[in-house]
Design a protein around this motif. Structure first.
Motif: not given
Lengths: 577, 123
Positions: A173-180
């Motif tokens: 989730v942390i990675l996805k937030v960063g990517i977005e």
């Protein structure tokens, strides 16, 4: 040479392009499905054949973006080749083959299928040309590695698997937030060198570091890996942390915060491994320790250091898997994990013992082993940048690795006291797998040039100079002396060591049960108070309205008549006045 | 019994003997004494070798005599002591978290070996 990052425009819908070869990640994924569907000899053929096909295909991936597709208005680059990507994919495929050889006769079908899907995720990450593809394969790894932890088949492995899944889904989730966030702010999803300078890049860095077992969430690794089956831990040791190292090499080379993070991991691994009694948990802590060397190297960020990170990851996967195989054979043959229950096994397990010692020497960077020719690149990278403190800390850590893994693991498992156990040595397939990796540890130590040729930057280092070899021999053998002199201080105790996961394994349940008991007490008090009030009210009613109560008392009729007469008289008087 | 749940017991078919009942040459006190002597000689030679082989360091401290030897020894001493001190605080009994090691699915071959586990008898 590292291929230049292809400047493919993004946010531009385009036709899907497919490469004229099968992507190795998809081949491994198809292999996983076949492993799940087949039985017996056919499954063995799939287990041993698929990684070799994937390995061959890995070497067909040219530099640059070779496959794209349109997804949500973005052009995702689902296959992109470069030297460092092929290097990591190569070792992942080799690992799948040798791991498959080690496991195919004893592991359950669903564990093998999960292992291949997990490897497919890792190889998919290697060739991911953009952040969306990287994220998809990242999550594939998280899901199937969790399945492998569950395959440990005990209550503890189930609990550890749930904790493992929660941490990795949180990291995802942390990675996805960063990517977005990066997609929104820059409009680009390309994988390129970034600096952690805004919210999005920090989130991506943190998400990757969760998988690298960086602090404060290092505990998941040593919590979960030793709870898996003897074969499962071999696969688990290879992929998750090393794909995180590759992601750091691709996305955050030279990010200085990684130097501190890496050094912390290096010493965390040593201290916890020294405290540990479970043989496979010692090895799990030493993964954190070794990945710490690689993270530090990425933080240093020079060509030599990045070569060191990549080469060390390659060598590490081999010797760490070898160590886990050696420990796995012991667990498989005896059902015992704890050093305090083991000892003296060299008598009947000479092959497993010898392979364990070769792995232990390689992890310790002993000259003539793969650790020496790869880890030294990292130290040289630090020295070339004039980072004296980093260099000395890495040298101290090298001594510590010999202490906690190089001697402690083989000593307590195969030597020390005689436990009286006389198990058989490894089955032929496990023995063969160990011998292949033991040969690779020595081969890459004696002749590292083929590995150096695969590195992202040209490398012609030669560490076999008398002074250099003498320095490392002094460092390591005097560490050995320290180990045996300080052995009374390292007496095995049947204990576990608390880590940050104490917060959610102990403090949170305690706080929850405290909150629950507090709420229960409040509820009980309220119920008791209401009951008291009801009793008091009933008593009051009984007093005033009960049979003997004031309002229920019988009054003489004469008094009533007198009062009525008085009232009427008063009324008449008032009326006439 | 709690202990049985927390600690896995050996597989019943593991051959066992009374500890130390066979006199293996590697475990004899004479061998251990000899090993200590060999280690002492090797360590001494490694330090003396520095008179013949110069160790060229990157930083000034590295150029001190037998840097690898004393630095490696002291680093290990520091780490063992640090682990010892932290151990007083961090070490807890194995039953601390109260999770058992019992197999959930007691299928053929037990918790960590599948139905094919019998195959290794051919080895």
């Amino acid at each position: 040479m590292q291929a230049p990052v292809a400047a493919t425009p993004v946010r531009k819908p385009g036709a899907m392009t497919v490469p004229d070869f099968l992507p190795p990640g998809l081949v491994l994924l198809a292999g996983a499905v076949l492993v799940a569907l087949t039985r017996g000899g056919l499954r063995n053929v799939v287990v041993l054949g698929t990684p070799l096909v994937a390995l061959w295909l890995t070497w067909q991936v040219p530099d640059g973006v070779v496959a794209t597709a349109t997804y949500l208005d973005y052009t995702v680059q689902w296959v992109e080749g470069s030297a460092v990507r092929r290097l990591f994919a190569t070792i992942f495929c080799i690992m799948s083959f040798v791991g498959g050889l080690y496991a195919f006769r004893t592991a359950r079908g669903h564990e093998l299928a999960a292992a291949f899907a997990y490897a497919a995720g890792a190889v998919g990450v290697c060739f991911a040309g953009d952040l969306i593809t990287l994220f998809l394969f990242w999550e594939l790894m998280a899901i199937f590695s969790t399945v492998i932890v569950f395959c440990g088949g005990t209550e503890r492995s189930r609990a550890a698997g749930i904790r493992y899944a929660v941490i990795h889904l949180l990291g995802g989730v942390i990675l996805k937030v960063g990517i977005e966030s990066i997609m929104v702010t820059t409009g680009s999803i390309e994988i390129r060198a970034l600096q952690a300078q805004d919210f999005g890049t920090w989130m991506v860095l943190l998400g990757i570091l969760v998988n690298a077992a960086a602090p404060p969430l290092s505990a998941w690794l040593a919590d979960a890996y030793p709870e898996s089956s003897p074969t499962g831990s071999v696969f688990l040791s290879a992929f998750t942390t090393k794909t995180a190292v590759l992601a750091l090499i691709l996305l955050f080379p030279g990010e200085s915060v990684l130097i501190g993070v890496g050094l912390w991991m290096v010493f965390y691994g040593i201290i916890y491994a020294l405290l540990e009694n479970d043989a496979r948990r010692i090895l799990a802590y030493s993964i954190v320790n070794q990945v710490g060397f690689m993270v530090t190297a990425v933080g240093i960020g020079t060509e030599t250091a990045l070569n060191g990170a990549a080469a060390h990851a390659f060598a590490h996967i081999i010797y760490k898997a070898l160590l886990f195989m050696s420990a796995g054979v012991v667990v498989y043959r005896t059902g015992l994990n704890r050093c305090s229950d083991l000892g003296g096994l060299f008598r009947t397990m000479p092959l497993t013992c010898a392979c364990g010692i070769i792995g232990a020497l390689a992890i310790s960077s002993f000259p003539l082993t793969s650790g020496f020719t790869t880890k030294t690149l990292i130290s040289e990278g630090a020295a070339a940048q004039g980072m004296a403190a980093v260099y000395y800390l890495l040298a101290a850590a090298s001594a510590g690795v010999f202490l906690h893994a190089g001697i402690k693991f083989p000593w307590f498992v195969f030597f020390q006291k005689d436990s009286g156990l006389r198990p058989k040595d490894a089955p032929w397939n496990m023995g063969l797998a160990m011998m292949i990796f033991a040969a690779a540890c020595i081969g890459l130590g004696v002749y590292p040039d083929p590995l150096y040729a695969l590195l992202p930057y040209p490398e012609d280092a030669d560490f076999y100079k008398p002074g250099k070899v003498l320095f490392y021999l002094q460092l390591l053998l005097f560490s050995g002396l320290a180990f045996f002199l300080l052995l009374p201080l390292m007496k095995r105790t049947e204990t576990i060591s608390l880590d940050v996961d104490w917060l959610w394994r102990r403090a949170l349940p305690l706080a929850w049960s405290w909150a629950q008991s507090s709420l229960d007490a409040i509820r009980d008090k309220a119920v008791a108070d209401l009951h008291d009030a009801k009793v008091k009210l009933s008593a009051w009613f009984a007093t005033h309205w009960g049979g003997d109560g004031f309002f229920a008392r019988s009054w003489p009729i004469s008094a009533t008549a007198l009062w009525i007469a008085a009232l009427l008289a008063a009324y008449v008087l008032v009326y006439f006045l | 019994m709690t202990d049985r749940n927390i600690h896995p017991t050996p597989k019943p078919d593991v051959p066992r003997v009374a500890p130390g009942s066979d006199d293996h040459w590697l475990s004899r006190p004479a061998t251990v004494r000899a090993a200590w002597r060999v280690l002492g000689v090797v360590l001494g030679l490694l330090v003396l070798a520095q008179f013949l082989v110069p160790v060229k360091g990157h930083f000034p401290l590295e150029n001190t005599f037998a840097f690898g030897a004393w630095f490696g020894f002291l680093a290990c001493l520091a780490m063992v002591l640090a682990a010892r001190v932290l151990g007083w605080w961090l070490k807890k009994p194995e039953s601390y978290y109260g999770e058992a090691d019992t197999p959930i699915d007691a299928g053929p071959g037990g918790g960590d070996a599948g139905p094919e586990a019998g195959g290794d008898d051919r080895a």
